[in-house]
Design an enzyme around this catalytic site. Sequence first.
Site, PDB file in Angstrom:
ATOM      1  N   ILE A  49     -10.752   6.848   0.528  1.00  0.00           N
ATOM      2  CA  ILE A  49     -10.875   5.315   0.623  1.00  0.00           C
ATOM      3  C   ILE A  49      -9.457   4.806   0.717  1.00  0.00           C
ATOM      4  O   ILE A  49      -8.656   3.497   0.718  1.00  0.00           O
ATOM      5  CB  ILE A  49     -11.882   4.107  -0.146  1.00  0.00           C
ATOM      6  CG1 ILE A  49     -13.229   4.325   0.398  1.00  0.00           C
ATOM      7  CG2 ILE A  49     -11.436   3.185  -0.716  1.00  0.00           C
ATOM      8  CD1 ILE A  49     -14.161   4.205  -0.117  1.00  0.00           C
TER       9      ILE A  49
ATOM     10  N   ARG B 126       1.031  -1.015  -0.092  1.00  0.00           N
ATOM     11  CA  ARG B 126       0.409   0.045   0.141  1.00  0.00           C
ATOM     12  C   ARG B 126       0.773   1.171   0.442  1.00  0.00           C
ATOM     13  O   ARG B 126       0.935   1.996  -0.777  1.00  0.00           O
ATOM     14  CB  ARG B 126      -1.031  -0.064   0.924  1.00  0.00           C
ATOM     15  CG  ARG B 126      -1.814  -1.064   1.478  1.00  0.00           C
ATOM     16  CD  ARG B 126      -2.737  -0.923   2.866  1.00  0.00           C
ATOM     17  NE  ARG B 126      -3.440  -2.195   2.622  1.00  0.00           N
ATOM     18  CZ  ARG B 126      -3.791  -2.796   2.734  1.00  0.00           C
ATOM     19  NH1 ARG B 126      -2.358  -3.173   4.072  1.00  0.00           N
ATOM     20  NH2 ARG B 126      -4.904  -3.583   3.219  1.00  0.00           N
TER      21      ARG B 126
ATOM     22  N   ASN C 269      -0.395   8.606  -5.595  1.00  0.00           N
ATOM     23  CA  ASN C 269      -1.906   8.998  -4.832  1.00  0.00           C
ATOM     24  C   ASN C 269      -1.996  10.318  -3.943  1.00  0.00           C
ATOM     25  O   ASN C 269      -2.929  10.924  -3.655  1.00  0.00           O
ATOM     26  CB  ASN C 269      -2.688   7.656  -3.908  1.00  0.00           C
ATOM     27  CG  ASN C 269      -3.025   6.718  -4.715  1.00  0.00           C
ATOM     28  OD1 ASN C 269      -2.766   6.756  -6.090  1.00  0.00           O
ATOM     29  ND2 ASN C 269      -3.447   5.696  -4.330  1.00  0.00           N
TER      30      ASN C 269
ATOM     31  N   HIS D 153      -4.050   0.762   8.351  1.00  0.00           N
ATOM     32  CA  HIS D 153      -4.494  -0.301   7.462  1.00  0.00           C
ATOM     33  C   HIS D 153      -3.320  -0.243   6.886  1.00  0.00           C
ATOM     34  O   HIS D 153      -2.692  -0.208   5.828  1.00  0.00           O
ATOM     35  CB  HIS D 153      -5.574   0.597   6.730  1.00  0.00           C
ATOM     36  CG  HIS D 153      -6.269  -0.541   5.638  1.00  0.00           C
ATOM     37  ND1 HIS D 153      -6.784  -1.761   5.483  1.00  0.00           N
ATOM     38  CD2 HIS D 153      -6.436   0.176   4.219  1.00  0.00           C
ATOM     39  CE1 HIS D 153      -7.583  -1.666   4.504  1.00  0.00           C
ATOM     40  NE2 HIS D 153      -6.757  -1.339   3.502  1.00  0.00           N
TER      41      HIS D 153
HETATM   42  O1  TXD Z   1      -9.566  -0.341   3.115  1.00  0.00           O
HETATM   43  C1  TXD Z   1      -9.519   0.297   2.194  1.00  0.00           C
HETATM   44  N1  TXD Z   1      -9.245   1.664   2.584  1.00  0.00           N
HETATM   45  C2  TXD Z   1      -8.506   0.081   0.576  1.00  0.00           C
HETATM   46  C3  TXD Z   1      -8.790   1.779   0.138  1.00  0.00           C
HETATM   47  C4  TXD Z   1      -9.606  -0.977   0.330  1.00  0.00           C
HETATM   48  C5  TXD Z   1      -9.565  -1.289  -1.163  1.00  0.00           C
HETATM   49  C6  TXD Z   1      -9.082  -0.988  -2.319  1.00  0.00           C
HETATM   50  N2  TXD Z   1      -8.586   0.593  -1.282  1.00  0.00           N
HETATM   51  C7  TXD Z   1      -8.229   1.685  -2.262  1.00  0.00           C
HETATM   52  O2  TXD Z   1      -8.660   2.369  -3.406  1.00  0.00           O
HETATM   53  C8  TXD Z   1      -6.919   1.485  -3.458  1.00  0.00           C
HETATM   54  O3  TXD Z   1      -5.409   1.232  -3.062  1.00  0.00           O
HETATM   55  C9  TXD Z   1      -6.618   2.076  -4.146  1.00  0.00           C
HETATM   56  O4  TXD Z   1      -5.810   3.466  -3.746  1.00  0.00           O
HETATM   57  C10 TXD Z   1      -8.489   3.362  -4.767  1.00  0.00           C
HETATM   58  C11 TXD Z   1      -8.984   2.609  -5.363  1.00  0.00           C
HETATM   59  O5  TXD Z   1      -9.326   0.882  -5.278  1.00  0.00           O
HETATM   60  P1  TXD Z   1     -10.130   0.778  -7.143  1.00  0.00           P
HETATM   61  O6  TXD Z   1     -10.023  -0.335  -7.194  1.00  0.00           O
HETATM   62  O7  TXD Z   1     -11.223   1.555  -6.967  1.00  0.00           O
HETATM   63  O8  TXD Z   1      -9.755   1.747  -7.611  1.00  0.00           O
HETATM   64  P2  TXD Z   1      -9.235   1.823  -9.557  1.00  0.00           P
HETATM   65  O9  TXD Z   1     -10.373   0.373 -10.551  1.00  0.00           O
HETATM   66  O10 TXD Z   1      -8.265   2.123 -10.654  1.00  0.00           O
HETATM   67  O11 TXD Z   1      -9.934   3.287  -9.385  1.00  0.00           O
HETATM   68  C12 TXD Z   1      -9.786   4.031  -9.376  1.00  0.00           C
HETATM   69  C13 TXD Z   1     -10.251   5.238 -10.025  1.00  0.00           C
HETATM   70  C14 TXD Z   1      -9.561   5.649 -11.610  1.00  0.00           C
HETATM   71  O12 TXD Z   1     -10.959   4.894 -12.495  1.00  0.00           O
HETATM   72  C15 TXD Z   1      -9.011   6.321 -11.977  1.00  0.00           C
HETATM   73  O13 TXD Z   1      -9.121   7.076 -13.228  1.00  0.00           O
HETATM   74  C16 TXD Z   1      -9.388   7.368 -11.237  1.00  0.00           C
HETATM   75  O14 TXD Z   1      -9.261   6.448  -9.884  1.00  0.00           O
HETATM   76  N3  TXD Z   1      -8.433   8.523 -10.688  1.00  0.00           N
HETATM   77  C17 TXD Z   1      -9.010   9.447 -10.622  1.00  0.00           C
HETATM   78  N4  TXD Z   1     -10.577  10.050 -10.061  1.00  0.00           N
HETATM   79  C18 TXD Z   1     -10.037  11.961 -10.486  1.00  0.00           C
HETATM   80  N5  TXD Z   1      -8.558  12.367 -10.041  1.00  0.00           N
HETATM   81  C19 TXD Z   1      -7.839  11.969  -9.647  1.00  0.00           C
HETATM   82  N6  TXD Z   1      -5.852  12.280 -10.457  1.00  0.00           N
HETATM   83  C20 TXD Z   1      -7.747  10.319 -10.714  1.00  0.00           C
HETATM   84  N7  TXD Z   1      -6.505   9.467 -10.804  1.00  0.00           N
HETATM   85  C21 TXD Z   1      -7.089   8.731 -10.840  1.00  0.00           C
END
Ligand code: TXD
Length: 319
Positions: free
Chosen positions: A119, A89, A96, A176
Amino acid sequence: MARKKIALVGAGMIGGTLAHLAAKKELGDIVLFDIAEGIPQGKALDLSQCGPVEGFDARITGTNDYADIAGADVVIVTAGIPRKPGMSRDDLLGINLSVMKAVGEGIKTHAPDAFVICITNPLDAMVWALREFSGLPHNKVVGMAGVLDSARFATFLAWEFGVSVKDVNAFVLGGHGDTMVPVTSYTTVSGIPVDDLVKMGKSSKASIDAIVQRTRSGGGEIVGLLKTGSAYYAPATSAIAMAEAYLGDQKRILPCAVYVDGKYGLDGLYVGVPAVIGANGVEEVVEIALDAEAKVNLQTSVDAVKELLVACKGIDNSL
Ligand code: TXD
């Protein structure tokens, strides 16, 4: 009364699942935001078409414009990159953190009165940074991790004891990460402490210790199986429970990454502890008595979080 507004910043695997859960529960109208063009719009259209089948009334829209989150009551942030096999992580921190800066600005400008649930990983550092960048009050910015980690702990315990998950109340504190603190002394099955169940011969200390370790590596276990990303069903479900506690003024005591300043001997950082979540966001940080082992483990977890904050400050000197 107008419907509430739920903004989901990040329309990826968790974001899409959040939208579906929020719609099915009719928590409010839903705005999916992402920087990826087409993804939020496509998922919003697809989810809207569930309405006639599921019977929910919720306007679900997708956007690439932060202005469209204006006035949101709840903002749930999953923007960023998830882990792949072999990544920790903490490896996500650099990328991030820059994402949290952009998201914080968007929330500050368009949804300053929202209850914000972060999250994005590494969670304990990202929620702290998001609060700093957004400038929102500490009681309105929380991190989702403890509800998920406690759910993982509860699932494994229910399997071990052969009981309903409904009767398991599990507590996981701390960051976490690998240093999270499953607290067996506060974990019960229908009010019966796990340690008593072991004494009753329902399990063994070795089995419970193995479950504690499996809980700590619960995220990595799923990343290793999926290979393309990390868990999303239980993380989304956990965040929705937190959102419902706020929207419904439920006064639930949930393990959340909250700002702790003074209690637990901590001096101003985000870490997973029990908190009362209601209409004012974090209404109380609940300071439970911890035995010597849990205190040491919590401090180890806090030290790991502090190292992440130092790394964040080294990357962005505005923090
Ligand atoms: O318990 C917890 N907190 C954790 C958190 C549990 C599981 C997953 N955890 C974290 O959540 C994981 O390590 C990621 O950092 C986030 C999101 O996981 P997810 O599986 O939803 O990742 P995806 O499917 O890659 O989605 C991330 C989206 C993707 O559509 C990108 O285009 C978008 O984020 N993204 C952005 N959106 C807005 N602004 C910016 N700058 C940006 N960069 C990427």
